[in-house]
Design an enzyme around this catalytic site. Structure first.
Site, PDB file in Angstrom:
ATOM      1  N   ARG A   6      -8.548   8.796  -8.811  1.00  0.00           N
ATOM      2  CA  ARG A   6      -8.930   9.156  -7.438  1.00  0.00           C
ATOM      3  C   ARG A   6      -7.690   9.608  -6.643  1.00  0.00           C
ATOM      4  O   ARG A   6      -6.643   8.980  -6.685  1.00  0.00           O
ATOM      5  CB  ARG A   6      -9.573   7.939  -6.751  1.00  0.00           C
ATOM      6  CG  ARG A   6     -10.006   8.199  -5.302  1.00  0.00           C
ATOM      7  CD  ARG A   6      -8.972   7.707  -4.312  1.00  0.00           C
ATOM      8  NE  ARG A   6      -9.455   7.778  -2.936  1.00  0.00           N
ATOM      9  CZ  ARG A   6      -8.685   7.597  -1.859  1.00  0.00           C
ATOM     10  NH1 ARG A   6      -7.407   7.344  -2.001  1.00  0.00           N
ATOM     11  NH2 ARG A   6      -9.180   7.689  -0.661  1.00  0.00           N
ATOM     12  N   VAL A   7      -7.833  10.707  -5.942  1.00  0.00           N
ATOM     13  CA  VAL A   7      -6.762  11.191  -5.073  1.00  0.00           C
ATOM     14  C   VAL A   7      -7.283  11.183  -3.642  1.00  0.00           C
ATOM     15  O   VAL A   7      -8.407  11.627  -3.383  1.00  0.00           O
ATOM     16  CB  VAL A   7      -6.325  12.620  -5.486  1.00  0.00           C
ATOM     17  CG1 VAL A   7      -5.342  13.194  -4.483  1.00  0.00           C
ATOM     18  CG2 VAL A   7      -5.704  12.605  -6.876  1.00  0.00           C
ATOM     19  N   THR A  62      -1.070   3.692   4.847  1.00  0.00           N
ATOM     20  CA  THR A  62      -0.304   4.871   4.447  1.00  0.00           C
ATOM     21  C   THR A  62       0.737   5.066   5.509  1.00  0.00           C
ATOM     22  O   THR A  62       0.445   4.867   6.677  1.00  0.00           O
ATOM     23  CB  THR A  62      -1.229   6.104   4.433  1.00  0.00           C
ATOM     24  OG1 THR A  62      -2.112   5.981   3.333  1.00  0.00           O
ATOM     25  CG2 THR A  62      -0.459   7.396   4.322  1.00  0.00           C
ATOM     26  N   ASP A  91      -6.393  11.665   0.745  1.00  0.00           N
ATOM     27  CA  ASP A  91      -5.969  12.756   1.628  1.00  0.00           C
ATOM     28  C   ASP A  91      -4.445  12.901   1.687  1.00  0.00           C
ATOM     29  O   ASP A  91      -3.920  13.975   1.979  1.00  0.00           O
ATOM     30  CB  ASP A  91      -6.488  12.513   3.048  1.00  0.00           C
ATOM     31  CG  ASP A  91      -6.001  11.175   3.605  1.00  0.00           C
ATOM     32  OD1 ASP A  91      -5.937  10.188   2.834  1.00  0.00           O
ATOM     33  OD2 ASP A  91      -5.687  11.106   4.804  1.00  0.00           O
ATOM     34  N   THR A 147      -4.275   8.558   8.478  1.00  0.00           N
ATOM     35  CA  THR A 147      -4.345   7.324   7.717  1.00  0.00           C
ATOM     36  C   THR A 147      -5.788   6.839   7.744  1.00  0.00           C
ATOM     37  O   THR A 147      -6.545   7.194   8.645  1.00  0.00           O
ATOM     38  CB  THR A 147      -3.373   6.273   8.305  1.00  0.00           C
ATOM     39  OG1 THR A 147      -3.500   5.058   7.564  1.00  0.00           O
ATOM     40  CG2 THR A 147      -3.644   5.986   9.761  1.00  0.00           C
ATOM     41  N   GLY A 148      -6.140   6.053   6.764  1.00  0.00           N
ATOM     42  CA  GLY A 148      -7.511   5.557   6.710  1.00  0.00           C
ATOM     43  C   GLY A 148      -8.233   6.081   5.482  1.00  0.00           C
ATOM     44  O   GLY A 148      -7.594   6.467   4.500  1.00  0.00           O
ATOM     45  N   THR A 177       1.700   7.005   0.020  1.00  0.00           N
ATOM     46  CA  THR A 177       0.759   5.874  -0.080  1.00  0.00           C
ATOM     47  C   THR A 177       0.477   5.526  -1.541  1.00  0.00           C
ATOM     48  O   THR A 177       0.677   6.360  -2.437  1.00  0.00           O
ATOM     49  CB  THR A 177      -0.578   6.263   0.591  1.00  0.00           C
ATOM     50  OG1 THR A 177      -1.435   5.125   0.675  1.00  0.00           O
ATOM     51  CG2 THR A 177      -1.316   7.344  -0.178  1.00  0.00           C
ATOM     52  N   SER A 206       0.800  -1.223   0.000  1.00  0.00           N
ATOM     53  CA  SER A 206       0.000   0.000   0.000  1.00  0.00           C
ATOM     54  C   SER A 206       0.830   1.269   0.000  1.00  0.00           C
ATOM     55  O   SER A 206       0.290   2.362   0.128  1.00  0.00           O
ATOM     56  CB  SER A 206      -0.924   0.007   1.204  1.00  0.00           C
ATOM     57  OG  SER A 206      -0.144  -0.222   2.327  1.00  0.00           O
TER      58      SER A 206
HETATM   59  C1  SD4 Z   1      -6.081   7.268   1.137  1.00  0.00           C
HETATM   60  N1  SD4 Z   1      -5.513   7.729   3.415  1.00  0.00           N
HETATM   61  O1  SD4 Z   1      -5.663   7.175  -0.002  1.00  0.00           O
HETATM   62  C2  SD4 Z   1      -5.148   6.943   2.272  1.00  0.00           C
HETATM   63  C3  SD4 Z   1      -5.165   5.488   2.529  1.00  0.00           C
HETATM   64  C4  SD4 Z   1      -4.740   5.081   3.897  1.00  0.00           C
HETATM   65  O2  SD4 Z   1      -4.636   3.555   5.583  1.00  0.00           O
HETATM   66  O3  SD4 Z   1      -4.237   5.799   4.652  1.00  0.00           O
HETATM   67  N2  SD4 Z   1      -4.965   3.922   4.346  1.00  0.00           N
HETATM   68  O4  SD4 Z   1      -7.244   7.559   1.394  1.00  0.00           O
END
Ligand code: SD4
Length: 340
Positions: free
Chosen positions: A228-229, A200, A231, A251-252, A218, A81
């Site tokens: 798609r972008v 991330t 955060d 993250t997330g 990430t 990832s």
């Molecule tokens: C995103 N925040 O592209 C990132 C993915 C991520 O744990 O952090 N995943 O939305």
């Protein structure tokens, strides 16, 4: 050591270590007044912090530390990832998002960058060599190649296989905390087949001179729509650093972080006197309050470090881990509890 013993003892009894936590994960961290310090998201933050520490221990700049630190997961093909080996988008493209910010408020970012293993270094170059903050897609690739970055295939056999498997159903449903491999040892979960992850690395460092920097990189949400972008490359969402106050990263599920300008919010709350943990908690609560139905099923975590070297985190769901490295400590915290 004591925690490790406690962990082994509890696991032997079949008692999940995290069973007593509230439905939302409270992450408690001690206060530190010592410099330097580096913190970063998820289990792979441990190895990344080690690389950052090499810079910090020599009295190096936080900016160099975070760049070197996040190079580790970016180059790791097993990490699906971040960077090389990242899971592709719906159409099979590995598209990378990254940003970096220094103690002077300078920042640089790339989004949807393909074929370049270290997007964080391209982001740094955008910051240092252009009058811009952000380059995207083909323009970011052109800039990278013109500046000597090697164009390479980032889609590993494993990630291609996982993508082809995913194509059979093509169902987009991120699995919470799948990035946290150690959490499964503490509180085992049954995960659906054909799972895919979203990790991330967000890293924050405070160097021996008391200067802060941060980096975030990430491959974004696996099997996202092409273009798609998230955060992570958005200054203020996935990362924000203010050398007067502190830094934050996230993250997330990036869409919820962008909607709330999460990392900027965390830093501004710290400016108002919130501790890092309380600031992260407030940012998480805004997401939950605005969209409780969505929040139930997603993970978003914030990590923050203030100017004094105090740090904290908070996540919607249990199972958020982050790594901390100082002179005295090299640890992973899962829901605020030391794993080692
Ligand atoms: C995103 N925040 O592209 C990132 C993915 C991520 O744990 O952090 N995943 O939305």
């Amino acid at each position: 050591m004591q925690n490790r013993r406690k962990f082994i003892k509890l696991s032997a009894l079949g008692i999940p270590l995290l069973s007593s936590l509230d439905s939302f994960s409270k992450v408690v961290t001690p206060t530190l007044g010592n410099l330097p310090i580096v913190i970063s998201t998820w289990d792979f933050g441990i190895a990344a912090n080690q690389a950052a520490w090499k810079v910090l221990a020599k009295g190096g700049r936080a900016l160099d530390a975070v760049e070197q630190g996040v190079h580790v997961p970016e180059a790791d093909p097993k990490n699906q990832s971040v960077g090389y080996g990242g899971l592709p988008d719906r159409d099979g493209h590995v598209t990378l998002d990254a940003c970096i910010m220094d103690e002077l408020g300078n920042c640089g970012s790339v989004a949807g960058l393909e074929h370049i293993k270290h997007p964080i270094s391209v982001a740094r170059l955008v910051m240092e060599k252009t009058p811009h903050v952000m380059l995207v897609g083909d323009g970011a690739l052109q800039f990278a190649v013109e500046n000597g970055f090697k164009k390479e295939n980032l889609l590993t056999k494993e990630s291609e296989k996982a993508w082809k498997e995913w194509l059979k159903t093509a169902k987009y449903a991120p699995v919470m905390n799948i990035e946290n491999k150690l959490y499964d040892k503490v509180a085992p979960r049954k995960l659906p087949g054909n799972q895919y992850n979203h990790d991330t690395i967000g890293m924050l460092a405070l160097d021996a001179n008391g200067n802060l920097s941060g980096a975030c990189t990430t491959s974004g949400m696996a099997y996202k729509l092409h273009g798609r972008v998230g955060d992570s490359p958005i200054i203020g969402a996935g990362l924000y650093v203010d050398n007067e106050v502190g830094g934050a990263t996230s993250t997330g599920v990036g869409e919820e972080v962008i909607r709330n300008v999460g990392s900027f919010l965390v830093v501004e709350l710290m400016r108002q006197g919130y501790t890092p943990e309380a600031a992260c908690k407030e940012a998480v609560m805004r997401i939950i309050k605005k969209k409780p139905d969505i929040a139930k099923n997603i993970q978003v975590g914030f990590l923050a470090l203030n100017k004094k070297g105090e740090y904290g985190a908070y996540a919607i769901q249990k199972g958020f881990s982050y790594a901390v490295c100082t002179k005295q400590q090299n640890d992973l915290l899962i829901d605020g509890k030391s794993y080692y």
